[in-house]
Design an enzyme around this catalytic site. Structure first.
Site, PDB file in Angstrom:
ATOM      1  N   THR A  93       0.858  -1.176   0.000  1.00 11.41           N
ATOM      2  CA  THR A  93       0.000   0.000   0.000  1.00 11.41           C
ATOM      3  C   THR A  93       0.895   1.228   0.000  1.00 11.41           C
ATOM      4  O   THR A  93       2.022   1.170   0.481  1.00 11.41           O
ATOM      5  CB  THR A  93      -0.839  -0.060   1.289  1.00 11.41           C
ATOM      6  OG1 THR A  93      -1.790  -1.094   1.146  1.00 11.41           O
ATOM      7  CG2 THR A  93      -1.532   1.232   1.615  1.00 11.41           C
ATOM      8  N   VAL A 149     -13.628  -4.504   3.055  1.00 12.66           N
ATOM      9  CA  VAL A 149     -13.285  -3.081   3.117  1.00 12.66           C
ATOM     10  C   VAL A 149     -11.912  -2.922   3.772  1.00 12.66           C
ATOM     11  O   VAL A 149     -11.670  -3.410   4.870  1.00 12.66           O
ATOM     12  CB  VAL A 149     -14.364  -2.294   3.903  1.00 12.66           C
ATOM     13  CG1 VAL A 149     -13.938  -0.855   4.117  1.00 12.66           C
ATOM     14  CG2 VAL A 149     -15.696  -2.352   3.149  1.00 12.66           C
ATOM     15  N   VAL A 168      -1.844  -5.173   7.834  1.00 14.37           N
ATOM     16  CA  VAL A 168      -3.111  -5.914   7.773  1.00 14.37           C
ATOM     17  C   VAL A 168      -4.260  -4.974   8.165  1.00 14.37           C
ATOM     18  O   VAL A 168      -4.325  -4.498   9.308  1.00 14.37           O
ATOM     19  CB  VAL A 168      -3.067  -7.152   8.689  1.00 14.37           C
ATOM     20  CG1 VAL A 168      -4.400  -7.892   8.662  1.00 14.37           C
ATOM     21  CG2 VAL A 168      -1.932  -8.080   8.268  1.00 14.37           C
TER      22      VAL A 168
HETATM   23  N1  ASP Z   1      -3.712  -2.047   4.673  1.00 13.92           N
HETATM   24  C1  ASP Z   1      -4.003  -2.656   3.400  1.00 13.92           C
HETATM   25  C2  ASP Z   1      -5.271  -3.461   3.532  1.00 13.92           C
HETATM   26  O1  ASP Z   1      -5.372  -4.274   4.425  1.00 13.92           O
HETATM   27  C3  ASP Z   1      -2.906  -3.524   2.869  1.00 13.92           C
HETATM   28  C4  ASP Z   1      -1.494  -3.015   3.021  1.00 13.92           C
HETATM   29  O2  ASP Z   1      -1.258  -2.013   3.661  1.00 13.92           O
HETATM   30  O3  ASP Z   1      -0.561  -3.637   2.479  1.00 13.92           O
HETATM   31  O4  ASP Z   1      -6.130  -3.318   2.725  1.00 13.92           O
END
Ligand code: ASP
Length: 312
Positions: free
Chosen positions: A172, A201, A223
């Protein structure tokens, strides 16, 4: 009007460097984006505009899990989420699970002045049509091949090998900026955690994953369920607003996240120009400009004792 040196911090997620071309390629990529966005801040771009620019550049970089290069969900589709918070106005806007466009952050930005500020899939697609944003397929060959591999194994993985996996190619993205007028903004954009159920979501378009006010701004990765349950970004910003230093706010919130077995990372800055980062994850791919020079967290690996770092 106060006038101060801008500050900037960006991240490309909390997953492995190895297959993103390795340390030096990721460093070159993040430093180049920091340099470009920071130069624009010096030229007078507002914090919010700088965050949109930074998110756009990171979304366009296929090695990160947002925009082009987003991971595929369980049904083989890309659905992206992004949000933008202008700390000065206290304004949050975002899109959840939008498909077929290049830069979800544009939609989040377009919603800043709308009465309805967070739109999900169908509504976000409708807005994209209204704004005449061209159709674009963000799926890359690598992501499709990766999904096909998972399919052979009947989707045994909980998520697309996002964290602490040398094969992972995700992350992300997020940007937090302080401009020369003292405004703070934060933006976060993601393809999700990969292989998730349709309709799941992400935290990235919620105040748990992305939050700012006049005092501080935070963008998270990791996560999403963990980030939501810690309400991480908003918690750090509120702790700073209630009197803790940003460093203490990050350290205390990371300590709690660690004791709750969370897997996450975060970047932050405040109105004094302090830049802070933290993680319970193995790695955090962040880079920043502290007003004097560019630095990064790329070689800060492991180390469960030290949950945060900062520069002023
Ligand atoms: N936070 C993001 C999600 O869980 C994934 C990530 O940050 O890599 O959708």
């Amino acid at each position: 009007m106060n006038s101060q040196k801008p500050r900037l911090i960006i991240h490309g997620g909390a997953s492995s460097l190895d297959d993103k071309g390795g340390l030096s390629q990721v460093r070159d990529c993040l430093h180049e984006i920091v340099n470009q966005v920071y130069t624009s801040l010096l030229a007078g771009l507002s914090a919010k505009e700088a965050v949109v620019l930074g998110c756009e550049l990171l979304e366009n970089e296929p090695r990160f899990n947002s925009g082009t290069g987003s991971v595929l969900q369980s049904d083989g589709q890309v659905r992206m989420s992004a949000s933008l918070m202008d700390g000065t106005r206290g304004r949050f806007s975002g899109v959840i699970n939008v498909s077929w466009l290049k830069n979800p952050i544009y939609l989040a930005n377009a919603l800043q002045d709308s009465d309805d500020r967070v739109l999900s899939d169908y509504g976000a697609a409708h807005l994209a049509r209204e704004l005449q944003i061209p159709i674009y397929d963000p799926a890359t060959d690598f992501r499709i091949a990766e999904w096909m591999e998972e399919r052979k194994d009947n989707f045994q993985s909980k998520m697309a090998r996002l964290y602490a996996d040398p094969e992972a190619r995700r992350g992300t993205i997020g940007v937090v900026a302080l401009d020369d007028q003292g405004n703070i903004a934060a933006g976060t954009s993601t393809g999700g955690k990969g292989l998730e159920k349709i309709g799941r979501v992400s935290d990235s378009a919620t105040p748990a994953g992305n939050y700012a006010n006049r005092n501080a701004g935070v963008s998270c990765t990791g996560v999403g369920e963990d980030i939501i349950e810690e309400c991480f970004a908003a918690k750090v910003v509120i702790r700073k607003s209630d009197g803790l230093s940003l460093i203490e706010a990050m350290q205390r919130s990371m300590q709690e996240a660690l004791s709750n077995n969370r897997d996450l990372g975060a970047i932050a800055l405040d109105n004094t120009g302090t830049i802070v980062w933290g993680k319970t994850s193995e790695i955090l791919l962040a880079a920043y400009h502290n007003g004097k020079e560019i630095g990064d967290t790329l070689e800060w690996v492991g180390d469960a004792q030290q949950l945060s770092g900062f520069c002023q």
